[in-house]
Design an enzyme around this catalytic site. Structure first.
Site, PDB file in Angstrom:
ATOM      1  N   GLN A 104      -4.439  -5.198   7.002  1.00  0.00           N
ATOM      2  CA  GLN A 104      -5.555  -5.942   6.366  1.00  0.00           C
ATOM      3  C   GLN A 104      -5.497  -7.487   6.755  1.00  0.00           C
ATOM      4  O   GLN A 104      -6.235  -8.277   6.350  1.00  0.00           O
ATOM      5  CB  GLN A 104      -5.290  -6.209   4.817  1.00  0.00           C
ATOM      6  CG  GLN A 104      -5.262  -4.662   4.096  1.00  0.00           C
ATOM      7  CD  GLN A 104      -6.757  -4.325   4.076  1.00  0.00           C
ATOM      8  OE1 GLN A 104      -7.689  -5.023   4.399  1.00  0.00           O
ATOM      9  NE2 GLN A 104      -6.664  -3.006   3.764  1.00  0.00           N
ATOM     10  N   ASP A 157       2.973  -4.521   7.809  1.00  0.00           N
ATOM     11  CA  ASP A 157       1.793  -3.725   7.598  1.00  0.00           C
ATOM     12  C   ASP A 157       0.662  -4.819   7.720  1.00  0.00           C
ATOM     13  O   ASP A 157       0.380  -5.461   7.174  1.00  0.00           O
ATOM     14  CB  ASP A 157       1.736  -3.238   6.356  1.00  0.00           C
ATOM     15  CG  ASP A 157       0.362  -2.693   6.146  1.00  0.00           C
ATOM     16  OD1 ASP A 157      -0.550  -2.528   6.887  1.00  0.00           O
ATOM     17  OD2 ASP A 157       0.388  -1.796   5.034  1.00  0.00           O
ATOM     18  N   LYS A 176     -10.023  -0.779  10.425  1.00  0.00           N
ATOM     19  CA  LYS A 176     -10.101  -1.711   9.277  1.00  0.00           C
ATOM     20  C   LYS A 176     -10.555  -2.804  10.287  1.00  0.00           C
ATOM     21  O   LYS A 176     -10.797  -4.084   9.734  1.00  0.00           O
ATOM     22  CB  LYS A 176      -8.991  -2.052   8.618  1.00  0.00           C
ATOM     23  CG  LYS A 176      -8.498  -0.735   7.839  1.00  0.00           C
ATOM     24  CD  LYS A 176      -7.768  -0.918   6.819  1.00  0.00           C
ATOM     25  CE  LYS A 176      -7.106   0.087   5.846  1.00  0.00           C
ATOM     26  NZ  LYS A 176      -8.082   0.884   5.209  1.00  0.00           N
ATOM     27  N   HIS A 226       1.090  -1.249   0.021  1.00  0.00           N
ATOM     28  CA  HIS A 226      -0.078  -0.029   0.126  1.00  0.00           C
ATOM     29  C   HIS A 226       0.900   1.263   0.142  1.00  0.00           C
ATOM     30  O   HIS A 226       1.885   1.021   0.483  1.00  0.00           O
ATOM     31  CB  HIS A 226      -0.922   0.194   1.551  1.00  0.00           C
ATOM     32  CG  HIS A 226      -1.809   0.977   1.417  1.00  0.00           C
ATOM     33  ND1 HIS A 226      -1.582   2.294   1.781  1.00  0.00           N
ATOM     34  CD2 HIS A 226      -3.521   0.797   1.295  1.00  0.00           C
ATOM     35  CE1 HIS A 226      -2.824   2.908   1.985  1.00  0.00           C
ATOM     36  NE2 HIS A 226      -3.671   2.358   1.584  1.00  0.00           N
ATOM     37  N   CYS A 266      -4.846   2.736  -3.615  1.00  0.00           N
ATOM     38  CA  CYS A 266      -3.801   2.966  -3.024  1.00  0.00           C
ATOM     39  C   CYS A 266      -2.609   2.077  -3.223  1.00  0.00           C
ATOM     40  O   CYS A 266      -1.682   2.071  -2.198  1.00  0.00           O
ATOM     41  CB  CYS A 266      -3.787   3.459  -1.732  1.00  0.00           C
ATOM     42  SG  CYS A 266      -5.018   4.876  -1.072  1.00  0.00           S
TER      43      CYS A 266
END
Lengths: 157, 418
Positions: B214, B211, B237, B134, B375
């Site tokens: 997600q 990261d 999220k 991202h 993104c």
């Protein structure tokens, strides 16, 4: 899987036959090699980019126009209709169309006597789809920038 | 029926209770149709437990944290720090000092780039990322490279949108001073084999930032088992509020890092001669924090734990398999991102219909998806496409949602038929 329901009126208002026709078969698509003016339009929200090319004669008449780029059906159809509209117009007259189209897409009742929207009225379907208005305005902002020979890309923001 | 649908179509047996009624936003009509929300990868809907936790705090317990001697300040501090404890337990951090509240994943990555990497990087050093990141795990590293003369190196992905793990491992060497990598790709859904990658990074003592934005809403995450140095996540999220997220960092790393921002709460003592910084985790939380956001995030964690991440993972993988199989049956569909190990999202294109046109038509049928580059413009460039339509799942989605998606896609096909 069930059959698709009948198309709703608003969707047909947005995706009118004229719009779909221009989206599938854009007119004056491609680079204009002997363009006198050109400008880029960018919609930073979606990343769509297109370039508008103009050939403006000494007397201020736009003798040819084209565009290139990729985008959604609305932005491509709007650009295609734009090229059909402005060829043969003076730059002043083309700028009046820019004002009239932007006003019409913003839902404003501004209809200068010398500007007949004609086919361009088909773009007004976007008014029911606020997130798509910028798709329809992109080419017109690029046209405005091309006439003024702006080096910076025009944006919808 | 092709290879995908044969391999993936199977009955739903996850055993997850129907929890849709916990999410008030799902109970509404959009454009005359009951809402089908397939955009949780962009932002998920909060359950009532989160909404009421935030409202209760705002209504009864709000005051500034850490400083007041009065009752409300005490309650606010207890609730705020209680959320930190919940987060520590949820991702299995070793101590509560390793949980730093941030505005979100983006801020967490920027914090590490500026506080951990910037002071130590020098020309010739490398930062390794992957092609599926991202923008929030690309741009902060580009910035720190510009500031230090270090070089950004990118590990490749294949035609299915999977990391070429062997090539990434071959790129690991003494020059690499940070590996920053997504746990799950937001545009493609690919799950990266972090254990294998991180154990290889250890051979060269390379710090690793994950990261996890997600991943956390969709599967159990154990930062000690992963053995990453940093793990970043976003509240909104994972069914919490916006504007709150977490940076997990190993205590020894965080201890050695200078504060990133100065201000109140991050100090022990201030005079014009100098300032003594506060201990972890407060050293990195300058200014009055997002108290209600942290409380909402704590409530979201409590909600997820009440259901169970393993059950959520199983449910979603079954719905994802069904979605991939059903989409694949549509004539003219092109699935983008077909990794062997995937979670929660499916990007696709249909005929030559622009994703924005698909998005508008689907919205008109009450189906919310995301369209565009998500993104992740380098991912789009990898597939030579300007963008995709993306349907993303969360624990509240079911097979009916997938059926509504495919029905709406057939409407789009009908409108655009030549």
């Amino acid at each position: 899987m069930t059959a698709a329901a009948p198309l709703q009126e608003e969707l047909r208002e947005l995706y009118r036959d004229l719009i779909l026709d221009h989206a599938r078969s854009p007119r004056h698509f491609g680079k204009l090699d002997d363009a006198s003016n050109r400008a880029e339009g960018i919609n930073p929200l979606c990343g769509d980019k297109l370039k508008v090319y103009l050939k403006i004669k000494d007397d201020g008449v736009i003798s040819d126009a084209s565009f290139e780029g990729s985008g959604c059906a609305i932005s491509v159809a709007s650009a295609s209709l734009l090229t059909e509209t402005v060829i043969g117009l003076t730059t002043d007259s083309a700028l009046s169309y820019v004002d009239a189209v932007l006003a019409a897409l913003a839902g404003q009742q501004k209809d200068p006597a010398d500007v007949q929207l004609g086919k361009l009225a088909a773009l007004q379907g976007v008014r029911e789809f606020p997130s798509r208005v910028k798709c329809a305005t992109l080419a017109w902002r690029a046209l405005n920038a091309a006439i003024h020979d702006d080096k910076q890309p025009a944006t919808t923001e | 029926m092709n290879e995908h649908s044969q391999k993936l179509a199977k009955p739903v047996t996850s055993g997850l209770r129907d929890c849709r009624s916990d999410f008030p936003a799902l109970d509404q009509e959009v454009n005359g149709h009951s809402l089908v929300y397939l955009d949780s990868a962009a932002s998920s809907q909060p359950p009532s437990a989160v909404i009421s936790a935030v409202a209760e705090y705002q209504a009864h317990d709000h005051a500034n944290v850490h400083r007041g001697v009065h009752t409300l300040s005490h309650r606010a501090t207890e609730a705020y720090e209680g959320a930190r404890d919940r987060a520590q337990s949820f991702i299995n951090a070793n101590t509560r000092n390793e949980i730093i509240f941030t505005r979100g994943t983006t801020e967490a990555v920027n914090l590490v780039a500026q506080s951990f990497s910037r002071p130590t990087l020098k020309p010739g050093d490398r930062i390794l990322i992957t092609h599926m990141e991202h923008h929030s795990n690309i741009v902060p590293w580009q910035q720190v490279c510009e500031q230090t003369g270090a070089e950004l190196v990118v590990a490749p992905i294949d035609g299915k949108g999977q990391l070429k793990t062997d090539e990434l491992i071959a790129q690991l060497d003494e020059r690499v001073r940070m590996l920053a990598i997504a746990h799950v790709s937001n545009a493609l859904g690919s799950i990266n084999p972090l254990r294998e990658i991180i154990s290889n990074a250890r051979r060269f003592d390379i710090p690793v930032l994950v990261d996890g934005a997600q991943a956390v809403p969709h599967m159990p995450v154990d930062v000690q088992e992963l053995d990453c140095d940093f793990y970043a996540l976003s509240g909104h999220k994972m069914f919490g509020p916006t504007g709150i997220g977490i940076l997990y960092g190993k205590e020894a790393k965080l201890d050695a890092m200078p504060p990133w921002q100065g201000g109140g709460d991050m100090i022990l003592e201030v005079s014009f001669a100098g300032t003594t910084y506060n201990e972890l985790p407060y050293k990195f939380e300058a200014g009055t924090p997002n108290i209600s956001g942290a409380i909402g995030l704590g409530a979201a964690i409590g909600y997820l734990e009440s259901i169970g991440m393993a059950l959520i993972e199983r449910h979603e993988s079954e719905i994802l398999a069904y979605m991939m199989a059903e989409l694949d049956k549509i004539d003219g569909i092109r699935l983008i991102g077909t990794a062997d190990k995937k979670a929660s999202v499916q990007s696709f294109l249909l005929d030559d219909i622009h994703p924005h046109d698909l998005g508008t038509i689907l919205d008109h049928k009450g189906v919310a998806i995301r369209t565009g580059h998500h993104c992740a413009m380098p991912v789009m460039e990898h597939f030579s496409i300007p963008g995709t339509a993306r349907a993303s799942l969360a624990l509240y989605n079911n097979r009916d949602d997938v059926d509504r998606l495919t029905e709406a896609l057939l409407v789009a096909k009908k409108i655009f038929k030549k």
